[in-house]
Each structure stands twice: as structure tokens, then as C-alpha cells.
Design an enzyme around this catalytic site. Structure first.
Site, PDB file in Angstrom:
ATOM      1  N   SER A 254       0.803  -1.229   0.000  1.00 39.48           N
ATOM      2  CA  SER A 254       0.000   0.000   0.000  1.00 39.48           C
ATOM      3  C   SER A 254       0.833   1.274   0.000  1.00 39.48           C
ATOM      4  O   SER A 254       0.265   2.369  -0.092  1.00 39.48           O
ATOM      5  CB  SER A 254      -0.943   0.006   1.210  1.00 39.48           C
TER       6      SER A 254
ATOM      7  N   LYS B 280      -6.077   3.515   9.053  1.00 35.42           N
ATOM      8  CA  LYS B 280      -5.230   4.507   8.383  1.00 35.42           C
ATOM      9  C   LYS B 280      -5.840   5.896   8.436  1.00 35.42           C
ATOM     10  O   LYS B 280      -5.150   6.894   8.662  1.00 35.42           O
ATOM     11  CB  LYS B 280      -4.990   4.078   6.932  1.00 35.42           C
TER      12      LYS B 280
END
Length: 808
Positions: free
Chosen positions: A683, A726
Site C-alpha cells: 500500500s 489509516k
């Protein structure tokens, strides 16, 4: 010999004895193997055949020195020596007199001893006491011989031919089976009367020991005879019963009770027949045999199982909802699933038990949720901790033929729960091991398959048991280590990290009251301000769950209790200013973004087991030969993402107005700070790509933007996981805008509403579409070595101001 006479000494070969003693006027036959001993025998037979035999203290000593030998021994005459094939000798000696060792010397092959003969002390007058001692010794020896199987009757008869007390004592001790130390004690006793007294004491003690041994042997023999008699009678009884046939029903009450209890259970025909056969086997076994004990244990386990015992489920959705809300704050998805299960049970009571897997980081309440589910459903709770289990037999049990065999954990848990429809919690299913003893995960496949577990067979039971009504709940920190066939049988529900607001509510509703009660504090004695709890969460914990938070609350309670008990303080209200006094210096600093925009510095978002975090990516472009340097303790996946990012930039070099040879003339160094922490995952691909473009173009990346997404070689932004954690990290760090993959747009529904309102989300399906958003090309630095770059146009046609690129 008078003490005033001159001492007469002799020099004789010395032979050390191990565990033996020889007495005057006695014959002794023994084997000789040691080289020094055979050499001493050779010297004696070549001379006047006299040899000094002396016992050594430690029988394990192969080559004894003078301090390893006793001082009193016997001068003997060698009567016969026979050589044994293969080495060694068999020797027959006759003792002549006692002697004392004065000194010894070695001539390399054997020892020569200087010895002083000890004359036998004569009893001048045989008094009544001496006569009584002799008679007592002879009688005791006769009794000893009768009890001991090793003394012949002729040995006792020969004793009546001796008239000297010393000779009687020496003869008896020579023919007794006793310790070498005891024989040496008699040998060193010079006075005959004293010798007889010692012999009497030793005989009396040995007779007592032999009598006890005989008594024990007698009891053992009687017990064995009794068992044999019982066995014979039982066999005769079975023959009589078989001859009488059905007309004889007077079977032992134990077997009748077993049969009555089994039939009363109303089991399936297969199960009932199997267990009744085991009772028939038990009848044929002799009483007390090992096989009968195994069968009895098996029957007891079968009778203790809840074959038909169930608990009445609580199908009241409102009551169940209240219990779940009282025990846990949030976790709406899990609560919803439980209530759905209750609703289905109301409409279809015969639906099979569910198999749910709760997956989430440590401390988010997976185990406690399962406990609350059991309470809400009014089911018994059976908990199995599977962490570290390596043996397949732990799950499915051992064959009952093995020593110490027992059922597997599933059957044992059902027996403890006492119900056929419990909620069975399989804790830490992702930490199952696998080795030469089997694969426990594979053993669970049958139990966790609704199509098979109605006939689950445990190795110990050997009969099917219905697990279809059991509700299985498994917990795991990750699904990566769960085998795919096992994971396919479970419905996975993810428990994500808590937000700070959720942690605040959990602390106020559950943790603080629980710890106050545990530490004996009243609500009036300790109060927490909301900002103090938030301060503990942000400055003293860094976790997805609330375990560390609970420990910090407990620490505050302990400090408060100490102040109330010792300093007379009546109450404490914890505020932010008092946190360092109660909990010490702050363990964590809040994540903040650095001030100002910098070239080659971009913000990424990472997921960890303790929640999300903002991860900075630093890139330097240096003159070189085209090396790509990656530092920061990166895993293979992140290294591959970096290479993919550089390949994508090379494919867009013309559009970015970059020198086509930049990958040959420049070294690109990509660094992730906090190098002690391992980092991996795809990611960060979009972040590395933006940071490299920023460094190559000399244009700074915008500091208020953070991004996450995997990239492909063609610049596509691909889906990632952990979006909730996140985005919470981005909000804590002061980020205003978050760039996410377009494929993750549906996941925004799962994000906490407070986080969603505070952040601006931009979805991207390609890198080209977000370059003008992530990088401020209007601030690109110019100097004489920087070439002008044409305006960048994204695939959607958005124009962006472009700076210049350093060319090397």
C-alpha cells in the site's frame, strides 16, 4: 605376643579384595582379574605361597593406593590356582592369621606389604557368660539359616565342632550374607568375646529383616492366590450362566446398572449397540485387569456426555440486545449478526448452529464478545484455547487402547459444559501449530463443517456425536495463517480498531467502574475528566484495543488508593495536568506533520497491529550510475513496489519532461524513517511514486495530504486494506486530505462518521489523475542545471503547473 617382645614383621605380596573378606582358618574361593592381583598371586606361588589379603574401602577403585585400603587383613596360604581361558585366575586360599598393614611398596607389577601378624587372643577360662554367648550365637545362626535360603544345613552342623569363641564368630560371619563393612568390622575386632557380642547383634537384626521379608512374600502370595481364585470362580460363573441361558438373570449389579443407564439415554441404535458390546467385554474380563479399567473409564465418559441435554435458548431479541449493549460499546456488526441468528432461530428452530470467526487486533474484545454472546443466547460456554496446539490427538482424542487415553478437547468441553448445544469458543485459531504429530487444523475440518459435524467421531469415543446444535465461535488476529479449507467453513466478521472517542466511551462505561471496584474505590473517591482519559489514550497507549488503557487506568487507581490510605486525601479528580504525576512521563508523542513542503518528502498511511500510522517517505536524487537504494528495514513487497514505481516513471518520462536517461545518470535513494521497525506491504506504492516524482521534478509534495494505495506498472491505483485505521491515524496527525484507491470507495461507509466529516477524501484509479493534487509544481525550484518542463496534463485533462527537473 607380649607388647614388650620384639615386633615380628613379614614382607608378603599384597592382593586387594573388592567386597570380600577372608577370616583365619577359613577357605575362600574367588576370581582374580586385575593385572596387579594376578602378578601378586604369581609372586606368592613362586615363593612360599603366602599372600596378604586386604579389603579395599571403595570397590570401584581399579588401582587402589594405601589410603584406599583397610589396615587389618588376613595372611593366607594359596592352596590352588587355576588359570581361566581368556585371562584371569580362580584361586582357593586358606586364612592363617590376622595381620596389620605397616607399609607397602610397589615393584611396578604388584604391591609388597610389610605386615605384622596379630596373635589370636586365647580365652583362658570359659565362664558361664562365654558359654551363653556361644550358645546364643549358634542358635541365632540356626534361625538365620532357616529363614535364609542360601545357608545349607551342613554349614550349621559344622558349627557345633568349634569350641573357641573366636573361631565360632569368624565361622558365622564368613557364612553370613551381609555388607562388606560389617565383615571388616568383625575382622578388625581382636577380642573373641567382643566379636561374639557383635555377631549376636548382627544375627538378631538380620533375623528381624528376614522375618519381615517373609511376611511380605506371604501376603503377596496370598493376594495372587486370591486373584487367581476369583478369576477361576468368575470363569465358572460365566460357564454356568451360558449353560442356563436366558433363565438366569442374576448378573452382577454393576453391569446391570450400566445397561439400565445406557438404555435410559435413548441413544441411536449404532451408539447403543457399541456401548452395550463394551459392557459385554467388561463382563468377560477378570476383576482388576488392565483391560477392565480401560473399559470402565470409557463407559464413564460415555455416560457423562450430554447426549440429550440441552439448554433453552433465549430468543428474545430485545433482551439479547440489552445484554450485548450493557457488556460492550460499539461492535455493531457483531451484535447485528447475533441478533440475525436469533431472528432466524425464531422463524426456523431447526436451523444448524452457526460458525463465526471474529478477526481483529489484540485487545478489541473478541473473547469477551463470545462470552457475552453465550449469555445473551442463554447457552453454556465451552472455551478451548488452541494457541500452540501441535498434536492432532488434542482435538480428536487418542485411541482408548493407549495408556492414559482420553477424549479430544471438543468432547471434553462438551462434557464440562453439560449441554449438547453450548456456545463453543475456539480461541486463537490462527496460532495452531503443525508438526510430525499431525495437523490440528485439519482435525477441525469435520467439527466446523455443518454438513459433517452431525456425525463427529472422536478417536476415543469411536461412535458419532451430534455437534450440529453447537454454535462455534472462533477468534483470530489474522486470517493469513488459517488454512484456506478451514477458513472457508467460517463466516468472518472483522473487529477493527477503536477510535479515540470509542475508547473514551469504553473507559467511562466499563474499564473505570471495573477497576474502581477492583481497587476498593468509590465513584466519589476517584473521578476521571474526559480530557484526562483522552490524554491517557493519546500519550500513554498505542494500541488497537483497550488492554493497555485498562492497565493505565488500574495504575491510576493504585496511586489513588495509596494517596487515600497514607496521606489522608479524601478524593482525586484526574485531570490532564495530573497525568505525569500518576503515570510518569509521556510514553508517546502525538503524530504531527512537519512544517512546510519539501521536495522528495510524501506522507503515506500504514496499518500496524496497534492501529494506523502516518509513514513519511523520503527520496533523494543524486549523481550516480542508476542505482536504486532502498533503506528503512523494508520487506520484499515494498522493494518490489519501489521498482514498479520507478518503472512507471520511466514510462512517463516524456510526459513529465524528464531526461530519458535519468535512471542511468542518477542514483535514487528511497528511505523510510524508523528503520528499527520492519515494514512490508504493497500500500505504500503510490506514496513512493509521488515522492520519487517530487524529487526528480524538484517540486515539493503537499504536506497536508496523505495517501495509500498499491500501484501497477501502468500507474493504476489498486485496492488496499486497513482503511479505517489509516484514516484515524491521518486525522490524529493533522492531515486534511486523504487519497485512496477508487476501489476502496465503498469502504468509506465503514469509517467512523466523525473521521469522515473531518477529512476530505479523494479517490484515484491512476497516478496520473492525482499528481497535480499531491505535488505543487508551481513551487519547483529553478537553477542553471534545471531544465524547463512542460505543463503536466492528467488523463482526465486537468492541467497542473510544472516545475523543472534536475538533469545529471
Amino acid at each position: 605376643m607380649n607388647e614388650h617382645d620384639e615386633m615380628v614383621t613379614e614382607y608378603l605380596p599384597l592382593l586387594a579384595l573388592r567386597g570380600l573378606s577372608v577370616f583365619p582358618n577359613m577357605l575362600l574361593n574367588f576370581d582374580v582379574e586385575r593385572t596387579m592381583s594376578t602378578s601378586a598371586l604369581d609372586a606368592a606361588t613362586n615363593g612360599d605361597r603366602k599372600i596378604f589379603l586386604l579389603a579395599q574401602k571403595d570397590v570401584t577403585k581399579e588401582t587402589p593406593s594405601e589410603r584406599d585400603l583397610y589396615k587389618i587383613g588376613t595372611i593366607c596360604y594359596v592352596k590352588q590356582v587355576l588359570k581361566i581361558p581368556g585371562g584371569g585366575m580362580k584361586v582357593l586360599v586358606e586364612g592363617t592369621c590376622r595381620a596389620r598393614l605397616l607399609s607397602m611398596r610397589s615393584d611396578r607389577k604388584f604391591f609388597m606389604a610389610e605386615v605384622e601378624p596379630i596373635a589370636e587372643e586365647q580365652v583362658v577360662k570359659k565362664t558361664a557368660r562365654v558359654e551363653a554367648l556361644m550358645r546364643k550365637s549358634v542358635n541365632l545362626f540356626d534361625t538365620y539359616a532357616a529363614l535364609s535360603a542360601g545357608v545349607a544345613k551342613e554349614t550349621v552342623l559344622a558349627l557345633f565342632g568349634f569350641s573357641e569363641p573366636g573361631r565360632v564368630a569368624d565361622y558365622i560371619i564368613q557364612n553370613m550374607y551381609t555388607k562388606p563393612e560389617s565383615k571388616q568390622q568383625v575382622l578388625e575386632t581382636i577380642k573373641p568375646i567382643k566379636r561374639l557380642e557383635i555377631i549376636c547383634d548382627m544375627l538378631a537384626r538380620e533375623i528381624e529383616v528376614l522375618a519381615i521379608e517373609r511376611q511380605i512374600d506371604s501376603k503377596l502370595r496370598m493376594r495372587l492366590e486370591s486373584n487367581h481364585r476369583d478369576h477361576v470362580l468368575r470363569e465358572q460363573l460365566k460357564v454356568i450362566q451360558s449353560e442356563l441361558g436366558d433363565g438366569f438373570n442374576d448378573e452382577p449389579s454393576e453391569f446391570r446398572q450400566y445397561r439400565e443407564r445406557i438404555i435410559a439415554l435413548g441413544l441411536a441404535e449404532e451408539v447403543e449397540m457399541k456401548i452395550l458390546k463394551e459392557i459385554d467385554k467388561l463382563e468377560k474380563q477378570s476383576f482388576g485387569s488392565a483391560e477392565s479399567s480401560v473399559i470402565r473409564n470409557y463407559l464413564d465418559v460415555c455416560l457423562e456426555l450430554p447426549w440429550n441435554t440441552t439448554t433453552n435458548e433465549r430468543l428474545d431479541i430485545t433482551a439479547a440486545r440489552k445484554i450485548l449493549d450493557d457488556d460492550h460499546f460499539g461492535l455493531e456488526k457483531v451484535k447485528e449478526r447475533i441478533l440475525e441468528f436469533l431472528a432466524v432461530r425464531q422463524l426456523s428452530p431447526h436451523v444448524k448452529g452457526a460458525i463465526i470467526c471474529l478477526v481483529g487486533p489484540p485487545g478489541v474484545g473478541k473473547t469477551s464478545v463470545a462470552v457475552s454472546m453465550a449469555k445473551a443466547l442463554n447457552r453454556k460456554l465451552a472455551r478451548l484455547s488452541l494457541g500452540g496446539v501441535h498434536d492432532e490427538s488434542e482435538i480428536r482424542g487418542h485411541r482408548k487402547t493407549y495408556v492414559g487415553a482420553m477424549p479430544g478437547r471438543i468432547i471434553s468441553s462438551l462434557k464440562q459444559a453439560g449441554s449438547r448445544n453450548p456456545l463453543m469458543l475456539l480461541d486463537e485459531i490462527d496460532k495452531l501449530g503443525r508438526d510430525h504429530r499431525g495437523d490440528p487444523a485439519s482435525a477441525l475440518l469435520e467439527a466446523l463443517d455443518p454438513e459433517q459435524n452431525a456425525t463427529f467421531r472422536d478417536n476415543y469415543m469411536e461412535v458419532p456425536f451430534d455437534l450440529s446444535e453447537v454454535m462455534f465461535i472462533t477468534t483470530a488476529n489474522t486470517t493469513e495463517t488459517i488454512p484456506r479449507p478451514l477458513l472457508d467453513r467460517m463466516e468472518v466478521i472483522e473487529l477493527t480498531s477503536y477510535t479515540d472517542i470509542e475508547k473514551l466511551e469504553i473507559a467511562k462505561r466499563h474499564l473505570i467502574p471495573k477497576q474502581r471496584k477492583k481497587h476498593g474505590l468509590k465513584a466519589s473517591q476517584l473521578k476521571f475528566a474526559d480530557d484526562a482519559v483522552l490524554g491517557i489514550i493519546s500519550n500513554y497507549t498505542r494500541e488497537s484495543g483497550v488492554r493497555i488503557l485498562e492497565r493505565e487506568v488500574a495504575a491510576v487507581c493504585r496511586k489513588t488508593a495509596a494517596k487515600i490510605a497514607s496521606k489522608g486525601i479524601k478524593s482525586v479528580k484526574l485531570s490532564v495536568d495530573l497525568l505525569e504525576e500518576f503515570l510518569g512521563v509521556r510514553k508517546y508523542k502525538p503524530e504531527t506533520l512537519s512544517q512546510g513542503m519539501e521536495v522528495g518528502l510524501a506522507n503515506g498511511l500504514a496499518w500496524t497491529r496497534t492501529g494506523g500510522s502516518v509513514l513519511e517517505v523520503e527520496v533523494n536524487v543524486l549523481p550516480g550510475t542508476g542505482k536504486l537504494e532502498l533503506t528503512g528495514n523494508l520487506g520484499d513487497v515494498m522493494k518490489e513496489s519501489a521498482k514498479a514505481a520507478v518503472s512507471y516513471i520511466r514510462s512517463r518520462a516524456e510526459k513529465l519532461q524528464l531526461n530519458h536517461e535519468f535512471y542511468k545518470t542518477s542514483d535514487i535513494h528511497i528511505h523510510f524513517p524508523e528503520g528499527a521497525i520492519p515494514k512490508d506491504g504493497p500500500s505504500a506504492g503510490i506514496t513512493m511514486c509521488v515522492a520519487v516524482i517530487s524529487a526528480l521534478c524538484g517540486a515539493p509534495a503537499r504536506r497536508e495530504i496523505a495517501m495509500t494505495g498499491e500501484i501497477s506498472l501502468r500507474g493504476r491505483v489498486l485496492r488496499i486494506g486497513g482503511l479505517k485505521e489509516k484514516t484515524m491515524a491521518a486525522l490524529r496527525a493533522g492531515v486534511k486530505t486523504v487519497i485512496i484507491p477508487a476501489e476502496n470507495e465503498p469502504d468509506l461507509e465503514e469509517i467512523d462518521q466523525s473521521v469522515r466529516k473531518a477529512l476530505n477524501f479523494i479517490t484515484a484509479d491512476s497516478i496520473d489523475s492525482i499528481l497535480d493534487v499531491a505535488i505543487d509544481f508551481s513551487e519547483a525550484r529553478r537553477n542553471e542545471s534545471i531544465n524547463a518542463v512542460a505543463p503536466i496534463h492528467s488523463d482526465e485533462g486537468h492541467a497542473a503547473n510544472v516545475g523543472t527537473s534536475i538533469m545529471h
